[in-house]
Design an enzyme around this catalytic site. Structure first.
Site, PDB file in Angstrom:
ATOM      1  N   TYR A 134      25.920  20.453  83.875  1.00 40.64           N
ATOM      2  CA  TYR A 134      26.070  19.831  84.834  1.00 40.64           C
ATOM      3  C   TYR A 134      25.126  19.766  86.231  1.00 40.64           C
ATOM      4  O   TYR A 134      24.857  20.849  86.445  1.00 40.64           O
ATOM      5  CB  TYR A 134      27.533  19.870  85.648  1.00 40.64           C
ATOM      6  CG  TYR A 134      28.673  19.980  84.764  1.00 40.64           C
ATOM      7  CD1 TYR A 134      29.085  18.617  83.867  1.00 40.64           C
ATOM      8  CD2 TYR A 134      29.635  20.759  84.353  1.00 40.64           C
ATOM      9  CE1 TYR A 134      30.109  18.453  82.943  1.00 40.64           C
ATOM     10  CE2 TYR A 134      30.535  20.822  83.478  1.00 40.64           C
ATOM     11  CZ  TYR A 134      30.797  19.519  82.718  1.00 40.64           C
ATOM     12  OH  TYR A 134      31.744  19.478  81.940  1.00 40.64           O
ATOM     13  N   PHE A 180      30.205  22.460  78.973  1.00 43.22           N
ATOM     14  CA  PHE A 180      31.698  21.589  79.343  1.00 43.22           C
ATOM     15  C   PHE A 180      32.526  22.470  80.347  1.00 43.22           C
ATOM     16  O   PHE A 180      33.430  21.804  80.865  1.00 43.22           O
ATOM     17  CB  PHE A 180      32.346  21.477  78.110  1.00 43.22           C
ATOM     18  CG  PHE A 180      31.743  20.726  76.959  1.00 43.22           C
ATOM     19  CD1 PHE A 180      31.686  19.378  77.302  1.00 43.22           C
ATOM     20  CD2 PHE A 180      31.161  20.995  75.878  1.00 43.22           C
ATOM     21  CE1 PHE A 180      31.243  18.327  76.310  1.00 43.22           C
ATOM     22  CE2 PHE A 180      30.460  20.287  75.096  1.00 43.22           C
ATOM     23  CZ  PHE A 180      30.236  19.162  75.331  1.00 43.22           C
ATOM     24  N   ASP A 230      23.204  19.521  78.446  1.00 43.23           N
ATOM     25  CA  ASP A 230      22.383  20.510  79.498  1.00 43.23           C
ATOM     26  C   ASP A 230      23.251  20.485  80.468  1.00 43.23           C
ATOM     27  O   ASP A 230      24.543  19.861  80.546  1.00 43.23           O
ATOM     28  CB  ASP A 230      21.198  19.678  79.948  1.00 43.23           C
ATOM     29  CG  ASP A 230      21.388  18.529  80.846  1.00 43.23           C
ATOM     30  OD1 ASP A 230      20.628  18.059  81.594  1.00 43.23           O
ATOM     31  OD2 ASP A 230      22.442  17.592  80.575  1.00 43.23           O
ATOM     32  N   HIS A 250      31.237  12.188  71.073  1.00 42.13           N
ATOM     33  CA  HIS A 250      31.196  13.045  72.225  1.00 42.13           C
ATOM     34  C   HIS A 250      32.351  12.823  73.038  1.00 42.13           C
ATOM     35  O   HIS A 250      33.144  11.739  72.957  1.00 42.13           O
ATOM     36  CB  HIS A 250      30.024  12.563  73.240  1.00 42.13           C
ATOM     37  CG  HIS A 250      29.495  13.594  74.308  1.00 42.13           C
ATOM     38  ND1 HIS A 250      30.246  13.758  75.216  1.00 42.13           N
ATOM     39  CD2 HIS A 250      28.520  14.802  74.215  1.00 42.13           C
ATOM     40  CE1 HIS A 250      29.753  14.610  76.173  1.00 42.13           C
ATOM     41  NE2 HIS A 250      28.780  15.389  75.498  1.00 42.13           N
TER      42      HIS A 250
END
Length: 222
Positions: free
Chosen positions: A68, A79, A66, A188
């Site tokens: 920031y 990202f 989701d 991740h």
């Protein structure tokens, strides 16, 4: 409801916008705004990933969870953050992996629009968040929408590379036809994964896969 989204995606996903879950999602966002909540990214950037990467251009999908939730960070690309914002820790680790994988020097420039314009769909599974509250919009219907996006790409595009980082993203692998596409899975890039992301070589592997499909590789340098 008129959704402001790039035309090829609007046509591809037309059936989703009239479904009850999507209408409920829109009502929820209006209610949040009416109640004074701050929502990220700003309204005009919620569908920015789609604007920058039309259906026919999709070569790579990088799936985030989701947006920031800090002020000024989210701008509709997974990202990525605007040029004037420091790169978050996960993005710094992505850059480190590119440097070791490809033997290039990254500038640290944190806006990934250049990737998006080359065909990298920077898709978050959830497209909005309440300011300061991570995952606050994770159950309002966005995942049904973005699952439909992933399925559409799988069914209607050819030779796409999907980068799935972390358990959440990897859970989406079942939506993808591996006989037509390449699925790359890794830990991740967050520091919480304690470096397990490093060495995945997804960026060179993606370009090798694209070349095998007869498609132009991505220039990952920024």
């Amino acid at each position: 409801m008129d959704v402001k989204i790039e035309q090829s995606w609007k046509e591809a996903l037309a059936g989703e916008f009239d479904k009850p879950y999507f209408e409920s999602l829109v009502r929820f966002l209006h209610a949040e705004k009416a109640a004074g909540a701050t929502i990220f990214p700003p309204g005009g950037q919620i569908f920015r990933a789609f604007e920058l990467t039309p259906v026919k251009d999709v070569k790579v999908v990088i799936l985030g969870q989701d947006p920031y939730h800090g002020p000024g960070q989210a701008h509709g690309l997974s990202f990525s953050v605007p040029a004037n914002v420091p790169a978050p820790p996960s993005l710094k680790n992505i850059f480190k992996e590119i440097e070791t994988d490809l033997g290039v020097q990254m500038s640290g420039y944190p806006d990934l629009e250049k990737w998006a314009r080359q065909g990298v769909l920077l898709l978050n599974a959830v497209l909005t968040v309440r300011g300061g509250q991570a995952a606050s919009h994770s159950k309002i219907g966005w995942q049904e929408f973005t699952d439909a996006v992933i399925r559409y790409i799988s069914d209607n595009c050819e030779g796409v590379v999907f980068m799935l980082w972390g358990n959440f993203a990897r859970s989406k692998a079942e939506l993808i036809d591996r006989s037509k596409h390449v699925v790359l899975e890794a830990a991740h890039p967050s520091p919480l994964a304690r470096g397990a992301f490093f060495g995945c070589r997804h960026f060179s592997r993606a370009n090798e896969a694209l070349a095998s499909f007869g498609r132009t590789p991505i220039d990952w340098r920024l």
